[in-house]
Design a protein around this motif. Structure first.
Motif, mmCIF file in Angstrom:
data_model
loop_
_atom_site.group_PDB
_atom_site.id
_atom_site.type_symbol
_atom_site.label_atom_id
_atom_site.label_comp_id
_atom_site.label_asym_id
_atom_site.label_seq_id
_atom_site.Cartn_x
_atom_site.Cartn_y
_atom_site.Cartn_z
ATOM 1 N N ARG A 97 0.842 -1.193 0.000
ATOM 2 C CA ARG A 97 0.000 0.000 0.000
ATOM 3 C C ARG A 97 0.879 1.245 0.000
ATOM 4 O O ARG A 97 1.902 1.291 0.675
ATOM 5 N N ASP A 98 0.440 2.251 -0.767
ATOM 6 C CA ASP A 98 1.180 3.511 -0.762
ATOM 7 C C ASP A 98 0.748 4.346 0.444
ATOM 8 O O ASP A 98 -0.046 3.899 1.275
ATOM 9 N N ARG A 99 1.257 5.556 0.535
ATOM 10 C CA ARG A 99 0.963 6.408 1.697
ATOM 11 C C ARG A 99 -0.516 6.761 1.832
ATOM 12 O O ARG A 99 -0.997 7.056 2.910
ATOM 13 N N GLU A 100 -1.226 6.733 0.694
ATOM 14 C CA GLU A 100 -2.662 7.039 0.711
ATOM 15 C C GLU A 100 -3.513 5.791 0.945
ATOM 16 O O GLU A 100 -4.737 5.866 0.971
ATOM 17 N N ARG A 119 -3.599 3.102 -1.085
ATOM 18 C CA ARG A 119 -3.932 2.392 -2.325
ATOM 19 C C ARG A 119 -2.952 1.250 -2.554
ATOM 20 O O ARG A 119 -1.762 1.394 -2.270
ATOM 21 N N ARG A 120 -3.464 0.164 -3.095
ATOM 22 C CA ARG A 120 -2.589 -0.966 -3.430
ATOM 23 C C ARG A 120 -1.787 -0.645 -4.671
ATOM 24 O O ARG A 120 -2.270 0.003 -5.585
ATOM 25 N N ARG A 121 -0.536 -1.113 -4.696
ATOM 26 C CA ARG A 121 0.327 -0.917 -5.853
ATOM 27 C C ARG A 121 1.366 -2.041 -5.889
ATOM 28 O O ARG A 121 1.636 -2.685 -4.875
ATOM 29 N N ALA A 142 4.775 -3.123 -5.502
ATOM 30 C CA ALA A 142 5.873 -2.522 -4.754
ATOM 31 C C ALA A 142 7.226 -3.090 -5.161
ATOM 32 O O ALA A 142 8.229 -2.384 -5.117
ATOM 33 N N GLU A 143 7.242 -4.376 -5.588
ATOM 34 C CA GLU A 143 8.531 -4.996 -5.868
ATOM 35 C C GLU A 143 8.346 -6.213 -6.771
ATOM 36 O O GLU A 143 7.338 -6.907 -6.689
ATOM 37 N N HIS A 196 12.187 -2.282 -7.678
ATOM 38 C CA HIS A 196 11.460 -1.790 -6.509
ATOM 39 C C HIS A 196 10.822 -0.455 -6.876
ATOM 40 O O HIS A 196 11.461 0.385 -7.526
ATOM 41 N N ALA A 197 9.585 -0.269 -6.463
ATOM 42 C CA ALA A 197 8.828 0.940 -6.832
ATOM 43 C C ALA A 197 9.540 2.226 -6.415
ATOM 44 O O ALA A 197 9.475 3.228 -7.117
ATOM 45 N N ASP A 198 10.227 2.209 -5.305
ATOM 46 C CA ASP A 198 10.888 3.417 -4.816
ATOM 47 C C ASP A 198 12.338 3.546 -5.274
ATOM 48 O O ASP A 198 12.868 4.651 -5.335
#
Length: 57
Positions: A6-9, A11-13, A15-16, A35-37
């Motif tokens: 989950r992101d900061r809001e 929402r599912r995303r 991530a890796e 990795h998403a970040d």
């Protein structure tokens, strides 16, 4: 392996993306390919090679 988080809001995303690889000692190792970040990681080459060997790319 796909890791969904989950992101900061909230929402599912995706991530890796990681690849599983068995070492010569038989132990299973997980290598992050993306990795998403952080973007591409050490497992990216392994993932690319696996896809190429299967004739997908």
């Amino acid at each position: 392996m796909l890791h969904v988080g989950r992101d900061r809001e909230g929402r599912r995303r995706l991530a890796e993306i990681a690849v599983l690889q068995r070492g010569v000692d038989g132990v299973l190792d997980v290598r992050t390919a993306w990795h998403a970040d952080a973007g591409l990681a050490t497992g990216a080459g392994i993932l690319h090679r696996m896809i190429t060997e299967r004739g997908v790319a």
